[in-house]
Every structure is written in C-alpha cells, then in structure tokens.
Design a protein around this motif. Structure first.
Motif, PDB file in Angstrom:
ATOM      1  N   LEU A  78       0.386  -2.042  -3.133  1.00  0.00           N
ATOM      2  CA  LEU A  78      -0.888  -2.072  -3.833  1.00  0.00           C
ATOM      3  C   LEU A  78      -1.048  -0.825  -4.712  1.00  0.00           C
ATOM      4  O   LEU A  78      -1.471  -0.916  -5.874  1.00  0.00           O
ATOM      5  N   MET A  79      -0.679   0.328  -4.174  1.00  0.00           N
ATOM      6  CA  MET A  79      -0.759   1.564  -4.960  1.00  0.00           C
ATOM      7  C   MET A  79       0.188   1.491  -6.159  1.00  0.00           C
ATOM      8  O   MET A  79      -0.136   1.969  -7.255  1.00  0.00           O
ATOM      9  N   ALA A  80       1.358   0.901  -5.967  1.00  0.00           N
ATOM     10  CA  ALA A  80       2.310   0.760  -7.070  1.00  0.00           C
ATOM     11  C   ALA A  80       1.717  -0.081  -8.196  1.00  0.00           C
ATOM     12  O   ALA A  80       1.911   0.214  -9.383  1.00  0.00           O
ATOM     13  N   LYS A  81       0.976  -1.131  -7.851  1.00  0.00           N
ATOM     14  CA  LYS A  81       0.313  -1.943  -8.873  1.00  0.00           C
ATOM     15  C   LYS A  81      -0.719  -1.128  -9.631  1.00  0.00           C
ATOM     16  O   LYS A  81      -0.846  -1.229 -10.857  1.00  0.00           O
ATOM     17  N   ARG A 134       8.067  -2.593  -5.335  1.00  0.00           N
ATOM     18  CA  ARG A 134       8.613  -2.839  -4.000  1.00  0.00           C
ATOM     19  C   ARG A 134       9.755  -1.872  -3.693  1.00  0.00           C
ATOM     20  O   ARG A 134       9.905  -1.425  -2.548  1.00  0.00           O
ATOM     21  N   ARG A 135      10.550  -1.558  -4.701  1.00  0.00           N
ATOM     22  CA  ARG A 135      11.633  -0.599  -4.494  1.00  0.00           C
ATOM     23  C   ARG A 135      11.068   0.788  -4.176  1.00  0.00           C
ATOM     24  O   ARG A 135      11.573   1.485  -3.291  1.00  0.00           O
ATOM     25  N   ARG A 136      10.004   1.171  -4.893  1.00  0.00           N
ATOM     26  CA  ARG A 136       9.375   2.470  -4.638  1.00  0.00           C
ATOM     27  C   ARG A 136       8.765   2.513  -3.240  1.00  0.00           C
ATOM     28  O   ARG A 136       8.883   3.507  -2.529  1.00  0.00           O
ATOM     29  N   ALA A 137       8.121   1.424  -2.841  1.00  0.00           N
ATOM     30  CA  ALA A 137       7.537   1.361  -1.499  1.00  0.00           C
ATOM     31  C   ALA A 137       8.617   1.489  -0.435  1.00  0.00           C
ATOM     32  O   ALA A 137       8.460   2.213   0.560  1.00  0.00           O
ATOM     33  N   SER A 138       9.745   0.793  -0.639  1.00  0.00           N
ATOM     34  CA  SER A 138      10.842   0.854   0.327  1.00  0.00           C
ATOM     35  C   SER A 138      11.402   2.268   0.434  1.00  0.00           C
ATOM     36  O   SER A 138      11.671   2.766   1.540  1.00  0.00           O
ATOM     37  N   ARG A 198      -1.352   9.677   8.414  1.00  0.00           N
ATOM     38  CA  ARG A 198      -1.327  10.812   7.491  1.00  0.00           C
ATOM     39  C   ARG A 198      -0.042  10.784   6.667  1.00  0.00           C
ATOM     40  O   ARG A 198      -0.055  11.101   5.476  1.00  0.00           O
ATOM     41  N   ARG A 199       1.075  10.399   7.287  1.00  0.00           N
ATOM     42  CA  ARG A 199       2.327  10.305   6.544  1.00  0.00           C
ATOM     43  C   ARG A 199       2.243   9.217   5.483  1.00  0.00           C
ATOM     44  O   ARG A 199       2.696   9.406   4.349  1.00  0.00           O
ATOM     45  N   LEU A 200       1.643   8.094   5.845  1.00  0.00           N
ATOM     46  CA  LEU A 200       1.485   7.010   4.877  1.00  0.00           C
ATOM     47  C   LEU A 200       0.560   7.432   3.746  1.00  0.00           C
ATOM     48  O   LEU A 200       0.812   7.133   2.566  1.00  0.00           O
ATOM     49  N   ASP A 201      -0.503   8.144   4.083  1.00  0.00           N
ATOM     50  CA  ASP A 201      -1.452   8.607   3.067  1.00  0.00           C
ATOM     51  C   ASP A 201      -0.757   9.514   2.062  1.00  0.00           C
ATOM     52  O   ASP A 201      -0.960   9.401   0.846  1.00  0.00           O
ATOM     53  N   LEU A 202       0.073  10.424   2.569  1.00  0.00           N
ATOM     54  CA  LEU A 202       0.805  11.316   1.676  1.00  0.00           C
ATOM     55  C   LEU A 202       1.826  10.526   0.853  1.00  0.00           C
ATOM     56  O   LEU A 202       2.002  10.790  -0.348  1.00  0.00           O
ATOM     57  N   ALA A 203       2.475   9.553   1.473  1.00  0.00           N
ATOM     58  CA  ALA A 203       3.437   8.725   0.737  1.00  0.00           C
ATOM     59  C   ALA A 203       2.754   8.017  -0.428  1.00  0.00           C
ATOM     60  O   ALA A 203       3.336   7.884  -1.517  1.00  0.00           O
ATOM     61  N   MET A 204       1.519   7.582  -0.233  1.00  0.00           N
ATOM     62  CA  MET A 204       0.815   6.865  -1.288  1.00  0.00           C
ATOM     63  C   MET A 204       0.529   7.749  -2.501  1.00  0.00           C
ATOM     64  O   MET A 204       0.490   7.275  -3.631  1.00  0.00           O
TER      65      MET A 204
END
Length: 322
Positions: free
Chosen positions: A102-105, A115-119, A144-150
């Motif tokens: 969703l963030m990539a969009k 999808r490649r960036r998310a992976s 928190r790790r996911l939040d930073l990844a986003m």
C-alpha cells in the motif's frame, strides 16, 4: 548549501500564540550520520521535527534538506525523507506485506516494483515469515520494525525518528539499534529524538540539547561528557592499612572507610590513568579493584537543563504550546 550536509538550518523560530517554542535554532547535520536531539518535555523537539519534515511551517529562519529549500521545494524535501513517530502508523487489519505494498502505491511505484520493494524490505527487517500475517498479531518490536520499513519504501535518504524505541523491551530496542546502524552504513542520515539517553549515547555521532526552545549545547557524546565535572578513579582495598597508605599518596582524595575505597579525581583519559598507575607502582600500593567513573549523558542533561532525564519512565513529548 554544503553538499556534505543532509540538513542545514539557520534561525528556525516557531511560536504558538505568545508561547515561543523554538527560539532561532541552527543545525548542520552531515550526510550519513546519526544526529540526536535531546531535551525535556516541551523543549521543542517534536516541533523541530515537524518543521524539518514539512508538517508545519516555521515563523522565521530557513533550512535546506537534502539540498532542497524547505520553504520553496517542500515536495522535493518530502521525496527525500521518511518520518517514523513514536506510535506505529501501520494498519493492524492488513498483513505486513499489504502495508508495504500500500505504501508503495502511495509512492507511485508500479505494481511489480512495489511488490519487489516490499519483499526486499521484509527480508531486510527480518519480517519475511511475519509478512503474511495480520499486523494486529505482531509484537511491539515487530510493529516498530515494520513502521520503519514503511518509511524506506520510497528510498528515503534522510529519516526522522521521533522516539522510535519507546515502550520496547531491551531486546527489541537493541534490534532497532542494529537496523539503524545498518541504514547509516548504507549512507542514510538519521535525525533521532529520544528520551533514552543511553540510546543517544550508543547511536549518535553528534548530540544537541534543546531547552526552552534554544540549543544549549552540541557535540559528540564524549565532548559533552567532558564538560561536566566529577570524573574520578575509584580504588578499592583489602584492608584499612592499604587504604591509609593510598590516602597519604593521593592527598585530598575522597575516602570511604566503610567501603574501603578512595576516589581520586581524574579526567578518565589514558594519560591521566597511566600517571595514576605509575604512582601506585612507585609507592608499592596494593589495590584490589580499580574503576574509572566518568559522567554520562544523564549528568550532562541535568547539568544543562536543570531537569533529570526521563529514561526510567519515557513518555511522549507533549508540547505545551500545541
């Protein structure tokens, strides 16, 4: 602007009504470093982050972020930065992978590229297995790790971390620290606010202390510690006779007869420590234990602001002017 600076600000001011929150602060933050802004609650830390990340405007002053003028090129600034607040901004009803896609969009990446960036980010942040699970099932550290990844979906080169590890257990905090170090090793610049002074000491290349809207000190953690008196070497002895001998050698040192210790003033440096050891050897003093004590950032914080740190009970800064 100096091309080696990720963030350069001059004279930033911000008021809310008659409350002056930022009183003309200057910042020069080199690219690929970790800069930590410390200060008591209400000092203006969050306001500084909000201005530099284009969330609110400054009343006066100017800044350039990643080479772009904050006032006239806000879109270019936003494209270069990522912001992670204290509270996770992920959607608990989506999986980790779905949050990233969703963030990539939102970053206008194509479907395949998104999808490649998310992976790639799930792998980088050790969330591959969790990526297919709903975020509502994640631990605090995983969120928190996911939040930073986003914040990295758009390949941000400057990241603002506003108290990123508040509420995490020690193991999760150390995991976040390793992730942050890894980002900096890749050339990312980190602007960190934290109420864990240990965190700033552990991570930051440079630290600035903000109090009542003014920067009252700036330097490396070691430089700031050296500004505070109280460094000493503590010598512990097996019996009072050896303590007496040492006390005569180091006249004026503070002694504790119950603990059988002697505190010898010292700056904690290698040269002064070597001189101390030479005197101990010259006078044949038998020491059971030697400990070097130097001020920590908590001492610096208190000396500069008059407030103890809130390490033991960190809470989100609430700017009284907001």
């Amino acid at each position: 602007m100096n091309n080696s600076l990720a963030i350069e600000a001059t004279g930033l001011r911000k008021s809310y009504g008659d409350k002056l929150v930022l009183d003309g602060i200057d910042l020069r933050i080199p690219a690929g470093t970790i800069f930590s802004l410390l200060g008591p609650n209400g000092a203006g830390k969050t306001t500084a982050v909000q201005i530099l990340s284009t969330y609110i405007g400054a009343d006066a002053g100017e800044a350039r972020i990643a080479g772009h003028d904050l006032a006239t090129e806000p879109d270019s600034v936003r494209a270069a930065i990522g912001v992670t607040g204290q509270f996770s901004a992920v959607d608990g009803l989506l999986t980790g992978e779905e949050n990233l896609v969703l963030m990539a969009k939102l970053c206008h990446l194509g479907k395949r590229a998104g999808r490649r960036r998310a992976s790639d980010l799930l792998e980088q942040f050790d969330l591959v297995e969790a990526g297919k699970k709903m975020v509502a099932t994640y631990s605090g550290g995983m969120r928190r790790r996911l939040d930073l990844a986003m914040t990295l979906v758009g390949s941000a080169r400057i990241i603002f971390l506003d108290e990123p590890t508040t509420g995490l257990d020690p193991r999760s905090r150390h995991t976040m620290w390793e992730i942050i170090r890894g980002l900096v090793a890749e050339g990312v610049t980190i602007f960190l606010t934290t109420q864990y002074l240990e965190e700033a000491d552990e991570l930051a290349d440079r630290v600035a202390v903000l109090d009542h809207g003014k920067l009252v000190a700036e330097g490396t953690p070691a430089e700031l510690k050296r500004r505070i008196p109280g460094s000493h070497v503590q010598l512990r002895f097996a019996d009072s006779a050896r303590l007496d001998l040492a006390a005569r050698t180091f006249g004026g040192a503070a002694r504790d007869d119950n603990a059988l210790t002697l505190q010898v003033p010292s700056d904690g440096g290698v040269r002064s420590l070597r001189a101390l050891l030479d005197r101990i050897d010259d006078d044949s003093i038998e020491v059971d234990e030697l400990t070097v004590h130097t001020p920590d950032l908590d001492d610096v914080f208190f000396a500069l602001t008059g407030h103890p740190s809130t390490d033991s009970n960190p809470s989100k800064e609430r700017e009284t002017a907001r």
